[in-house]
Design an enzyme around this catalytic site. Structure first.
Site, PDB file in Angstrom:
ATOM      1  N   CYS A 126      54.769  39.828  52.974  1.00 47.06           N
ATOM      2  CA  CYS A 126      53.968  40.122  51.787  1.00 47.06           C
ATOM      3  C   CYS A 126      53.226  41.442  51.994  1.00 47.06           C
ATOM      4  O   CYS A 126      53.057  41.897  53.129  1.00 47.06           O
ATOM      5  CB  CYS A 126      52.968  38.994  51.535  1.00 47.06           C
ATOM      6  SG  CYS A 126      53.793  37.481  50.982  1.00 47.06           S
ATOM      7  N   CYS A 131      55.689  39.814  47.236  1.00 50.80           N
ATOM      8  CA  CYS A 131      54.552  38.892  47.252  1.00 50.80           C
ATOM      9  C   CYS A 131      53.301  39.620  47.735  1.00 50.80           C
ATOM     10  O   CYS A 131      53.399  40.657  48.399  1.00 50.80           O
ATOM     11  CB  CYS A 131      54.857  37.664  48.109  1.00 50.80           C
ATOM     12  SG  CYS A 131      55.444  38.040  49.766  1.00 50.80           S
TER      13      CYS A 131
END
Ligand code: APR
Length: 255
Positions: free
Chosen positions: A81, A161
């Protein structure tokens, strides 16, 4: 003796062709191996076979993005992420940036994007051949190269993400163009339950322009889930370039 050399050369060429050792295969498998040292030796062969199966023997105007589903299963790699960098009309700056700043990754820094960046390929109906003289990007919508980038971009966007970033071009009238892959594919594939924020780095040549307030960026905002944290910064290209040349400055301090 000359005849023997010629016969040997022809035989080697034929054997290579039968094994499918085209220059494209050599380039793609070579790039794959560069990035997957330590993986099973079959990994890149499997990825190549899944890639070739998408377009070999097919009409080069009839290879839709789903043709690459098997390749995505074979070679798509998850990434951490907070590392995604999208770009639109800023390819060379984005790549110059991620080459020096390892905190962000573009699609072309991931295995699949790296394997195929800058290459051209297509097949032909009823032929086992792999060709590099192919329909142009917009000559027909379902051409193998365009469909690959659409399919890979959809997966890349869906895999974003945390906090994501996009370098866009603040020196053109429509930085968020509906024709672009960023607008037509990536934004439409965001996984809003995984994505926290999107920061647009609107790269400007003229530091006095405020393209973040323009109609094009408003249309980007309208295309996003209102719950996503959105921000846009007008950043002079010289500032990004200076940041690229300073190894100690981290990504988020570049804008
Ligand atoms: N002709 C040839 N190639 C084209 C064309 C075209 N008309 N349009 C796009 N491309 C290809 C080129 O390879 C070009 O470098 O797509 C690339 C990106 O085009 P841009 O319009 O600059 O950007 P965009 O369409 O938004 O795509 C970039 O998609 O590849 C992903 O993750 C990547 O965020 C990035 C975005």
């Amino acid at each position: 003796c000359a005849l023997l050399v010629a016969v040997t050369l022809v035989a080697a060429l034929l054997a290579a062709t039968i094994r499918g050792a085209t220059p494209l295969r050599t380039a793609v498998v070579g790039r794959c191996r560069e990035r997957t040292a330590g993986a099973s030796p079959d990994y890149c062969e499997d990825a190549w076979n899944a890639f070739a199966a998408a377009f070999v023997g097919k009409d080069p105007c009839n290879v839709p993005p789903e043709s690459y589903d098997r390749l995505m299963e074979a070679a798509f790699q998850k990434r951490p992420c907070n590392t995604t960098l999208f770009w639109s009309k800023t390819k060379s700056l984005a790549h110059a940036f991620t080459e020096k700043k390892r905190c962000l990754l573009t699609l072309e820094d991931t295995l699949l994007g790296y394997m195929l960046d800058g290459l051209t390929w297509c097949g032909q109906n009823g032929s086992n051949g792999i060709f590099t003289e192919c329909p142009c990007w917009s000559c027909c919508p379902d051409n193998p190269v365009r469909s690959f980038w659409i399919r890979a971009s959809a997966a890349f966007a869906a895999g974003a993400c945390g906090d994501a970033y996009a370098f866009m071009n603040g020196s053109i009238s429509s930085p968020f163009s509906s024709e672009s892959i960023f607008a037509s594919t990536e934004v439409k594939n965001f996984n809003y339950s995984a994505l926290n924020s999107l920061t647009i780095v609107l790269v400007t040549r003229d530091s006095s322009t405020d393209a973040c307030d323009g109609a094009s960026m408003k249309s980007l905002q309208r295309a996003l889930d209102p719950a996503l944290k959105y921000s846009c910064r007008n950043v002079p290209q010289a500032r990004v370039e200076s940041c690229i040349s300073q190894p100690d400055v981290t990504c988020s301090n570049c804008w």
